[in-house]
Design an enzyme around this catalytic site. Structure first.
Site, PDB file in Angstrom:
ATOM      1  N   LYS A   1      -0.327  -2.299  -6.486  1.00  0.00           N
ATOM      2  CA  LYS A   1       0.702  -1.362  -5.994  1.00  0.00           C
ATOM      3  C   LYS A   1       2.103  -1.927  -6.263  1.00  0.00           C
ATOM      4  CE  LYS A   1       0.331  -3.499  -1.442  1.00  0.00           C
ATOM      5  NZ  LYS A   1      -0.376  -3.458  -0.145  1.00  0.00           N
TER       6      LYS A   1
ATOM      7  N   TYR B   1      32.888 -15.518  -3.945  1.00  0.00           N
ATOM      8  CA  TYR B   1      33.450 -14.732  -2.840  1.00  0.00           C
ATOM      9  C   TYR B   1      33.368 -15.545  -1.553  1.00  0.00           C
ATOM     10  CZ  TYR B   1      33.107 -10.758  -6.005  1.00  0.00           C
ATOM     11  OH  TYR B   1      33.239  -9.914  -7.067  1.00  0.00           O
TER      12      TYR B   1
HETATM   13  C1  LIG Z   1      -1.167  -4.577   0.011  1.00  0.00           C
HETATM   14  C2  LIG Z   1      -2.535  -4.541   0.558  1.00  0.00           C
HETATM   15  C3  LIG Z   1      -3.448  -5.560   0.266  1.00  0.00           C
HETATM   16  C4  LIG Z   1      -3.077  -6.826  -0.485  1.00  0.00           C
HETATM   17  O1  LIG Z   1      -2.524  -7.751   0.415  1.00  0.00           O
HETATM   18  P1  LIG Z   1      -2.117  -9.247  -0.034  1.00  0.00           P
HETATM   19  O2  LIG Z   1      -1.680  -9.885   1.233  1.00  0.00           O
HETATM   20  O3  LIG Z   1      -1.006  -9.114  -1.014  1.00  0.00           O
HETATM   21  O4  LIG Z   1      -3.325  -9.868  -0.602  1.00  0.00           O
HETATM   22  C5  LIG Z   1      -4.758  -5.399   0.708  1.00  0.00           C
HETATM   23  N1  LIG Z   1      -5.117  -4.310   1.402  1.00  0.00           N
HETATM   24  C6  LIG Z   1      -4.265  -3.326   1.727  1.00  0.00           C
HETATM   25  C7  LIG Z   1      -4.743  -2.153   2.510  1.00  0.00           C
HETATM   26  C8  LIG Z   1      -2.946  -3.411   1.322  1.00  0.00           C
HETATM   27  O5  LIG Z   1      -2.094  -2.439   1.656  1.00  0.00           O
END
Ligand SMILES: *Cc1c(COP(=O)(O)O)cnc(C)c1O
Length: 361
Positions: free
Chosen positions: A37, A258
């Site tokens: 994702k 800055y």
């Molecule tokens: C994002 C997500 C993961 C992955 O989590 P990590 O901590 O990056 O391994 C797994 N399951 C769900 C439902 C998620 O939303």
């Protein structure tokens, strides 16, 4: 005329990505849903999906129909799994394309049942064992399964839940594993294969399950461990790099950037062509942040600006315009940088902006 190289770029080591995947598979003894994702955590959705497409994974985990569509449009064969509840307007496309949703409510179930009357929708059931972000509560599991018996438009192919404190609260997480195991052990397998999944990166690294046959790692695939003790087992995939644009000699007392942070000594400073406009957090200012130039750690001076930062190269033997700088990578962990910036590696990686050219190796 040749095209100018980018001022800031991210090198993505796809061999390391695959090694991390193989580590996850071997360590868990389970199948892997690679969570890709948010543009594969900033590493590039399509390039990462292409690299993983030959690995015979059951699913690629995405956040929404838009990400699943990008995979489809690029000819990726591995089936997208939509993590989290679907919006009503996404469901027709999900059903028609054969992507796998996780059913989080009776309303979602009824809708997918209608959409699947010609060709059943393959779906998982989402259980809420503590995340509070959607899914059936443990005492609703019975009625959800009962309801599914009358849904000829849905083929149940799995069940999952999520861990809110896998890297923070062992006691709660252990009880969640036990609850999930006891709930899923009683469920008749409704398909072959039938996927049962709970562990994210921290979850599968530290806990054992009696029932699960699939894990859902994200961060770990990109070579960053949520738990430092496992960092040496994996390889960071992304290295964020930039180049020195100019080296300046400045006297003690002169201001830098800055807000005019005053130099404590006569200094040689190097300006790098990257800033918060590239996703290098402004919150790193004044936090003893360092960057690597020619193998030496050099302190960040003054505030991070939109397009440039300034570092102290007084103690460097040799530093010239054009020299390469590493902002994070294998020898300077993004998770350490995130902590200095008061955030987490997941956020820092996903915030690297499109201006940073991704270069694949
Ligand atoms: C994002 C997500 C993961 C992955 O989590 P990590 O901590 O990056 O391994 C797994 N399951 C769900 C439902 C998620 O939303």
């Amino acid at each position: 005329m040749t095209e100018s190289p980018p001022r800031a770029w991210a090198e993505i080591d796809l061999a390391a990505l695959k090694q991390n995947l193989h580590f996850a598979r071997e360590r868990s003894g389970q199948e892997v849903m690679a969570v890709i994702k948010a543009g594969a955590y900033g590493h590039g959705l399509i390039e990462v999906a292409k690299a993983l497409d030959s690995e015979k994974l059951p699913f690629l985990g995405v956040a929404n129909a838009g990400e699943a569509r990008q995979l489809f449009d690029s000819g990726i064969q591995t089936r997208p799994y939509i993590l989290g509840a679907t919006l009503p307007a996404e469901r027709e496309e999900i059903a028609a394309r054969g992507w796998t949703p996780c059913l989080c409510s009776f309303e979602e179930m009824e809708h997918f049942d209608r959409l699947g009357q010609n060709k059943p929708v393959e779906a998982h059931l989402a259980l809420d064992t503590g995340m509070g972000r959607g899914g059936f509560l443990p005492d609703q599991l019975g009625s959800a399964l009962e309801k599914l018996k009358s849904c000829s438009g849905i083929k149940l192919t799995g069940i999952g839940s999520h861990l809110p404190v896998a890297d923070e609260d062992p006691e709660f997480t252990q009880s969640q594993f036990e609850l999930f195991d006891s709930l899923t052990e009683t469920i008749p397998k409704q398909s072959e294969p039938f996927h049962i999944h709970l562990g994210n990166s921290a979850g599968f690294l530290n806990y054992q399950s009696r029932s699960t046959n699939l894990i859902r790692p994200g961060l770990l695939l990109y070579g960053i461990s949520p738990l430092l003790e496992h960092q040496s087992l994996i390889q960071p995939v992304m290295s964020l790099k930039s180049r020195v644009s100019v080296v300046n000699d400045l006297p003690a007392g002169h201001g830098v950037s800055y807000g005019r942070t005053l130099l404590k000594r006569d200094s040689k400073t190097a300006v790098l062509g990257l800033g918060y406009g590239d996703g290098y957090p402004r919150a790193l200012s004044g936090k003893n942040t360092q960057v690597l130039i020619n193998g030496t750690l050099c302190p960040l001076l003054g505030r991070v600006t939109m397009d440039q930062i300034i570092v102290d190269v007084t103690d460097l033997q040799d530093c010239q315009a054009g020299d390469e700088a590493i902002l994070f990578g294998k020898d300077l962990l993004v998770s350490d940088l995130a902590e200095k910036a008061g955030t987490i590696a997941w956020e820092l990686l996903t915030q690297i902006t499109p201006r940073v050219k991704r270069i694949y190796r």
